[in-house]
Design an enzyme around this catalytic site. Structure first.
Site, mmCIF file in Angstrom:
data_model
loop_
_atom_site.group_PDB
_atom_site.id
_atom_site.type_symbol
_atom_site.label_atom_id
_atom_site.label_comp_id
_atom_site.label_asym_id
_atom_site.label_seq_id
_atom_site.Cartn_x
_atom_site.Cartn_y
_atom_site.Cartn_z
ATOM 1 N N ASN A 211 0.849 -1.189 0.000
ATOM 2 C CA ASN A 211 0.000 0.000 0.000
ATOM 3 C C ASN A 211 0.893 1.250 0.000
ATOM 4 O O ASN A 211 2.104 1.149 -0.073
ATOM 5 C CB ASN A 211 -0.950 -0.018 1.204
ATOM 6 C CG ASN A 211 -0.174 -0.126 2.492
ATOM 7 O OD1 ASN A 211 0.550 0.782 2.869
ATOM 8 N ND2 ASN A 211 -0.309 -1.266 3.169
ATOM 9 N N LYS A 290 9.479 -16.281 -11.094
ATOM 10 C CA LYS A 290 8.645 -15.194 -11.605
ATOM 11 C C LYS A 290 7.516 -15.769 -12.480
ATOM 12 O O LYS A 290 7.772 -16.597 -13.358
ATOM 13 C CB LYS A 290 9.527 -14.242 -12.429
ATOM 14 C CG LYS A 290 8.769 -13.071 -12.965
ATOM 15 C CD LYS A 290 9.675 -12.181 -13.810
ATOM 16 C CE LYS A 290 8.832 -11.144 -14.523
ATOM 17 N NZ LYS A 290 9.564 -10.464 -15.564
ATOM 18 N N PRO A 308 -2.161 -12.393 10.277
ATOM 19 C CA PRO A 308 -2.556 -12.206 11.679
ATOM 20 C C PRO A 308 -2.910 -10.742 11.940
ATOM 21 O O PRO A 308 -2.306 -9.848 11.342
ATOM 22 C CB PRO A 308 -1.299 -12.605 12.462
ATOM 23 C CG PRO A 308 -0.179 -12.562 11.493
ATOM 24 C CD PRO A 308 -0.760 -12.778 10.125
HETATM 25 O O1 PMT Z 1 2.781 6.180 6.577
HETATM 26 P P1 PMT Z 1 2.153 7.477 6.080
HETATM 27 O O2 PMT Z 1 2.367 7.671 4.605
HETATM 28 O O3 PMT Z 1 2.600 8.657 6.878
HETATM 29 O O4 PMT Z 1 0.570 7.351 6.241
HETATM 30 C C1 PMT Z 1 0.011 7.275 7.529
HETATM 31 C C2 PMT Z 1 -1.137 6.257 7.565
HETATM 32 C C3 PMT Z 1 -2.258 6.717 6.636
HETATM 33 C C4 PMT Z 1 -0.654 4.864 7.133
HETATM 34 C C5 PMT Z 1 -1.610 6.208 9.075
HETATM 35 O O5 PMT Z 1 -2.039 7.477 9.479
HETATM 36 C C6 PMT Z 1 -2.735 5.195 9.253
HETATM 37 O O6 PMT Z 1 -3.916 5.466 9.053
HETATM 38 N N1 PMT Z 1 -2.370 3.924 9.664
HETATM 39 C C7 PMT Z 1 -3.296 2.813 9.782
HETATM 40 C C8 PMT Z 1 -3.491 2.183 8.434
HETATM 41 C C9 PMT Z 1 -4.352 0.932 8.478
HETATM 42 O O7 PMT Z 1 -3.918 -0.114 8.083
HETATM 43 O O8 PMT Z 1 -5.530 1.089 9.026
HETATM 44 P P2 PMT Z 1 -6.564 -0.159 9.212
HETATM 45 O O9 PMT Z 1 -7.842 0.563 9.415
HETATM 46 O O10 PMT Z 1 -6.481 -1.083 8.080
HETATM 47 O O11 PMT Z 1 -6.068 -0.892 10.521
HETATM 48 C C10 PMT Z 1 -6.524 -0.537 11.832
HETATM 49 C C11 PMT Z 1 -5.449 -0.805 12.861
HETATM 50 O O12 PMT Z 1 -5.172 -2.220 12.918
HETATM 51 C C12 PMT Z 1 -4.131 -0.127 12.603
HETATM 52 O O13 PMT Z 1 -3.619 0.304 13.846
HETATM 53 C C13 PMT Z 1 -3.257 -1.226 12.000
HETATM 54 O O14 PMT Z 1 -1.866 -1.017 12.296
HETATM 55 C C14 PMT Z 1 -3.795 -2.463 12.725
HETATM 56 N N2 PMT Z 1 -3.685 -3.721 11.976
HETATM 57 C C15 PMT Z 1 -4.348 -3.885 10.788
HETATM 58 C C16 PMT Z 1 -4.282 -5.107 10.143
HETATM 59 C C17 PMT Z 1 -3.506 -6.153 10.721
HETATM 60 N N3 PMT Z 1 -3.406 -7.330 10.105
HETATM 61 N N4 PMT Z 1 -2.859 -5.954 11.876
HETATM 62 C C18 PMT Z 1 -2.950 -4.762 12.519
HETATM 63 O O15 PMT Z 1 -2.339 -4.589 13.576
#
Ligand code: PMT
Length: 408
Positions: A211, A290, A308
């Site tokens: 991403n 590949k 996970p």
């Molecule tokens: O890195 P930058 O370019 O500065 O951008 C910042 C950002 C947009 C990445 C940051 O501000 C942000 O929003 N980070 C969270 C991105 C995300 O994956 O959000 P989510 O809604 O998908 O996940 C929610 C939470 O669960 C997050 O804390 C994530 O770290 C956590 N997660 C998600 C999936 C997973 N398998 N394990 C996790 O721990």
């Protein structure tokens, strides 16, 4: 009492139109109880007078390394030692370039090199100058060397154009300094683990799923937590970002590697902040060669399996830390974030609307809402550094039992 009370602030003014704000900046710093001494460059004298700065600061103004009487009263080395911080405001492109390279053409830059105190830089310049690769490089270098860059802001400019490059208002600069000095012990004795950046999930040896996360928000939070006195461990996916000073960094690539690295830290973790954009899914099979373009692969599809959930595993740990998640949302932003907070059992979730290209992924700025069980706090659009300082101070308040009480 203000955290600036009795702090020694060396205001360094370089030659841009925003220098006319310097007397007001001095006035506001003194209203907070700070002692202020001012150093001017020769070009700054075209925009603001030594006399007015002397009157408002209550101290003689310095402008030359070769002023014998000033040097005998307090040498430039003593002046550099006297300062609790240096504030470069306004900082022109020329000054920023000298600071980034370590050049010392005048008193002001000599002081910057001689001091051990933190250096704050408030840039002010035309928007095209701000966007030039040389300035972008120099700002990046300053941040890497530990300077704290405040702004600039966007808006109408003296040259008649409108865009990024305006110096922050004096009250915003004073607030940032106040936050800095009040933050230095906020998280003393705490160990903070932060994840940042994207993860990469391999499809074959040359392709992956990932991403747009740049790591900027996570790295800025690591810096703010370290400056608040915490011991910080930063677990980062693949990003092109310098490790903040005094922060321990662990590099990972996949979600599984990030999961393993986080779990290994949980024995010694008071606060966990999940900023990383972790890939929710990975290919079921990683091809060892590949994948070739062929009739067979043309209509094939990729089977995915779930990674996970790292942050859920953190909150399910037998002795969980104070856990903060980020939510990157594109619709029903607040409602989705609240649901995510409950599903993952977080103490706090911080949501950004990533459908807005000016904030969130790979941008310099962010705008976020902090959501606790008891209330919410909006942090208006600002640099990721300033947003991070505010987040850290809100987390520290929440740990001491103070949470916003705005109605949900
Ligand atoms: O890195 P930058 O370019 O500065 O951008 C910042 C950002 C947009 C990445 C940051 O501000 C942000 O929003 N980070 C969270 C991105 C995300 O994956 O959000 P989510 O809604 O998908 O996940 C929610 C939470 O669960 C997050 O804390 C994530 O770290 C956590 N997660 C998600 C999936 C997973 N398998 N394990 C996790 O721990």
């Amino acid at each position: 009492m203000s955290a600036l009370n009795k702090k020694n602030i060396l205001l360094c003014v370089s030659g841009g139109i925003a220098a006319y704000k310097a007397p007001e900046l001095v006035r506001q710093l003194r209203a907070h109880g700070a002692n202020v001494q001012v150093v001017l460059t020769r070009s700054a004298e075209n925009f603001v007078s030594e006399t007015s700065l002397q009157a408002v600061s209550g101290n003689p103004v310095r402008n030359s390394l070769w002023d014998k009487s000033a040097e005998s009263a307090m040498s430039h080395i003593e002046l550099a030692r006297w300062a609790d911080c240096l504030l470069m405001a306004p900082a022109t492109a020329n000054l920023i370039s000298s600071l980034a390279s370590g050049a010392t053409p005048d008193l002001l830059t000599t002081l910057a090199l001689a001091t051990e105190a933190p250096v704050f830089v408030a840039p002010a310049m035309n928007l095209k100058m701000w966007d030039k690769p040389a300035t972008v490089r120099n700002i990046h270098q300053l941040k890497t060397d530990g300077a704290i860059v405040l702004g600039p802001a966007s808006g109408d400019q003296a040259c008649g154009e409108s865009g990024m490059g305006r110096m922050l208002q004096p009250e915003e600069i004073v607030e940032a300094l106040n936050n800095h000095f009040s933050a230095t012990t906020l998280l003393a004795g705490k160990r903070v683990v932060i994840t940042a950046g994207p993860t990469r999930e391999a499809i074959d040896p040359v392709r992956f799923i990932s991403n747009h996360s740049s790591g900027k928000q996570g790295f800025a939070l690591a810096t703010a937590a370290q400056q608040a006195g915490a011991e910080v461990c930063l677990i980062s996916g693949p990003v092109n970002a310098q490790t903040p000073l005094l922060v321990e960094r662990i590099d990972v690539v996949t979600a599984q590697e990030m999961f393993d690295a986080v779990m290994a830290q949980l024995g010694r973790c008071d606060i966990f902040i999940g900023v990383a954009a972790v890939a929710d899914y990975k290919p079921e099979e990683v091809r060892s060669q590949k994948i070739k373009k062929s009739a067979e692969t043309r209509n094939s599809s990729l089977k995915l399996v779930e990674n996970p959930d790292i942050i859920l595993a953190v909150t399910q740990h037998k002795n969980p830390p104070y856990t903060v998640g980020f939510a990157a949302e594109t619709e029903s932003v607040i409602a989705n974030a609240r649901a995510k907070k409950r599903r993952k059992n977080l103490d706090l979730i911080i949501v950004n609307d990533v459908s807005d290209a000016r904030i969130g992924f790979d941008s310099e700025e962010n705008e976020v809402t902090l959501i606790w069980e008891t209330g919410e706090q909006v942090l208006k659009k600002a640099s990721k550094e300033l947003i991070s300082q505010s987040i850290i101070s809100s987390i520290a308040q929440s740990l001491s039992g103070v949470e916003p009480s705005a109605a949900l």
